[in-house]
Design a protein around this motif. Sequence first.
Motif, short mmCIF file in Angstrom:
data_model
loop_
_atom_site.label_atom_id
_atom_site.label_comp_id
_atom_site.label_asym_id
_atom_site.label_seq_id
_atom_site.Cartn_x
_atom_site.Cartn_y
_atom_site.Cartn_z
N GLN A 141 0.83 -1.20 0.00
CA GLN A 141 0.00 0.00 0.00
C GLN A 141 0.87 1.26 0.00
OE1 GLN A 141 -3.26 -1.11 -0.93
NE2 GLN A 141 -3.95 0.45 0.48
N LYS A 190 1.20 4.04 -3.28
CA LYS A 190 0.75 5.39 -2.90
C LYS A 190 1.91 6.40 -2.99
CE LYS A 190 -3.14 3.92 -0.03
NZ LYS A 190 -4.20 4.77 -0.56
N ARG A 215 -10.78 11.23 -8.62
CA ARG A 215 -10.46 11.05 -7.21
C ARG A 215 -8.99 10.67 -6.99
NH1 ARG A 215 -13.44 10.69 -3.21
NH2 ARG A 215 -12.52 8.80 -2.31
N TRP A 271 -6.62 8.99 -3.48
CA TRP A 271 -6.03 7.65 -3.40
C TRP A 271 -4.69 7.64 -2.68
CZ3 TRP A 271 -7.07 6.81 -9.31
CH2 TRP A 271 -8.45 6.62 -9.51
N THR A 272 -4.08 8.80 -2.50
CA THR A 272 -2.81 8.84 -1.76
C THR A 272 -3.03 8.78 -0.26
OG1 THR A 272 -2.80 11.27 -1.68
CG2 THR A 272 -1.75 10.23 -3.58
N SER A 323 -8.10 1.68 -2.14
CA SER A 323 -7.87 1.61 -3.59
C SER A 323 -9.01 2.32 -4.29
CB SER A 323 -7.82 0.14 -4.05
OG SER A 323 -9.11 -0.44 -3.96
N PRO A 324 -8.92 2.51 -5.61
CA PRO A 324 -10.08 3.01 -6.35
C PRO A 324 -11.30 2.11 -6.14
CG PRO A 324 -8.13 3.09 -7.73
CD PRO A 324 -7.74 2.35 -6.49
N LEU A 370 -7.83 -0.02 -10.39
CA LEU A 370 -6.55 -0.24 -9.71
C LEU A 370 -5.55 -0.90 -10.66
CD1 LEU A 370 -4.79 -0.15 -7.21
CD2 LEU A 370 -5.82 -2.32 -6.46
#
Length: 505
Positions: free
Chosen positions: A355, A359, A388, A392-393, A399-400, A406
């Motif tokens: 993750q 990111k 968006r 997402w960061t 996730s999307p 993704l």
Amino acid sequence: MSRVHDVIRRYKACAEVMEHGVEIFVVGDPAGARLNAAVRRLVYTVSENGSGAWGDLLSAANALRWRRMTQPQPGGLHSAVTEAANAVVREARALRGAVADEALLDEITAAAQDVRQTDSPVGAELQRSIEEADPSICAVVASSNPARAGMQEWLASLTVPVLLPGELGEVSERIEQLYVVGPPFFFPPSLLTAPATNELTFLMPAWFGHRVIPTSRFAGQANGAMKVKVTERAVGDLSEPESHVSNDEQLEDTYYPQPMWRGRTSGDREPALDEAEAWKVLLAGSLAIWLDDGERIRTLDPRQPAGERVTYAAVGDVAPGTYLVLRNGETERGAMHEAALHLMGSNAEAVKATQRGWKAALDARLASKGAVACIAELRARGVRSAARVRAWTEPTLISPKHEHDLFLLLEWLGLAVEPSHRNAMALRRSVYRASADLREELEDAVSRADLAALERDGHMSLDIEREGFRSMVVARVQARSPYTEIVPRPHTRAPFSDRSGEWLE
């Protein structure tokens, strides 16, 4: 009752209303008339000079006038009226020496005290009418949740149901007479176009001059549109004080308490990576949140059966009357994310690593290219929720929304799809498990709570045992801003104190 049977009953009721019409009981209310004249003078003063120092007094006075009109219960049962009257006196006192029009302060203070000390004649007429008609065949329609909660307590001894306009499908077949508390102007046309009973009576104070019954917005274009006969019946002392404001004045006097939005202050700039566009949502209990453009938010519906009250609503559906379930003082996301990772046991570290990896790569791409260019490139690749990309960061946003987005995002970043995709989906499933566990605990807490008090007050606390979620609050949405502001992303969805919605319903 079958759906067909209900439709037939509605058609019969409609025929009766068309033949016999509806009644409006126009009830004299000298104390309310005095207050109305004082509030209109205050509205005129604000329209001439701007809200400025007068804003808080106007909000409290307008709320008091609205409650006098829609919550006519007597004596010690009209605590909401007493609360607003005390606020008017307090705000007027605070303006002494700060404004020039001391006479207006004197008049609005005296009018508020008069309303606080006298019962509404509308309430007396409502009770008399119900008892005369036979309480067993009557129901009352209220204008809002707080109005209903107050009148339910008052009319409980008569076992008369008190409903909102949207609940008239629940009216029993034994009910023959509906009493609607408030001017027709404040109720939807469906009360008349699809009546739930054969007889319909509005009760309103005489000082409110607009008595036109509501009609469908399509009535003007329809052939054979319903034209309901209206019979007005004057009751009591109709005298009114001399008005300082001509009825010809074009005042923006809405009667219904309105939020005072100040206008967007963020300008047209693009949000930074740690910021978000969010609507300000005013909540009961002098609270507010910044609501971002996420997919959904936890809500509560007190009218549902036990076990089905806590659910989710789409962010776009959050509107006045929605009850939000929030973590007191901070957002739920962080605690839910940690709970989900805890459920993953030994796999949690690998999930956190992937993750962080994608990111960080996205953060760097946004910093180098800018959000606008990144959104355009992602859309060109078929990413449906590209707008968006900044969100997402955020560490707690897994996730999307769409799984395929993704895939496309990771490829655009030049990263291997696996194991990042697999770990993200595992984390999402773990969040669902943690959320389901929390929902069960919330349902249990709600089953022990006083939901009548929630509908009356608009907010309550929920105490549960789960670590990180012990202080939860349920609060009714009072208003949602018509525009967004740019705020720090960690501030979104975290309730904070704000008196802007104090007098809204």
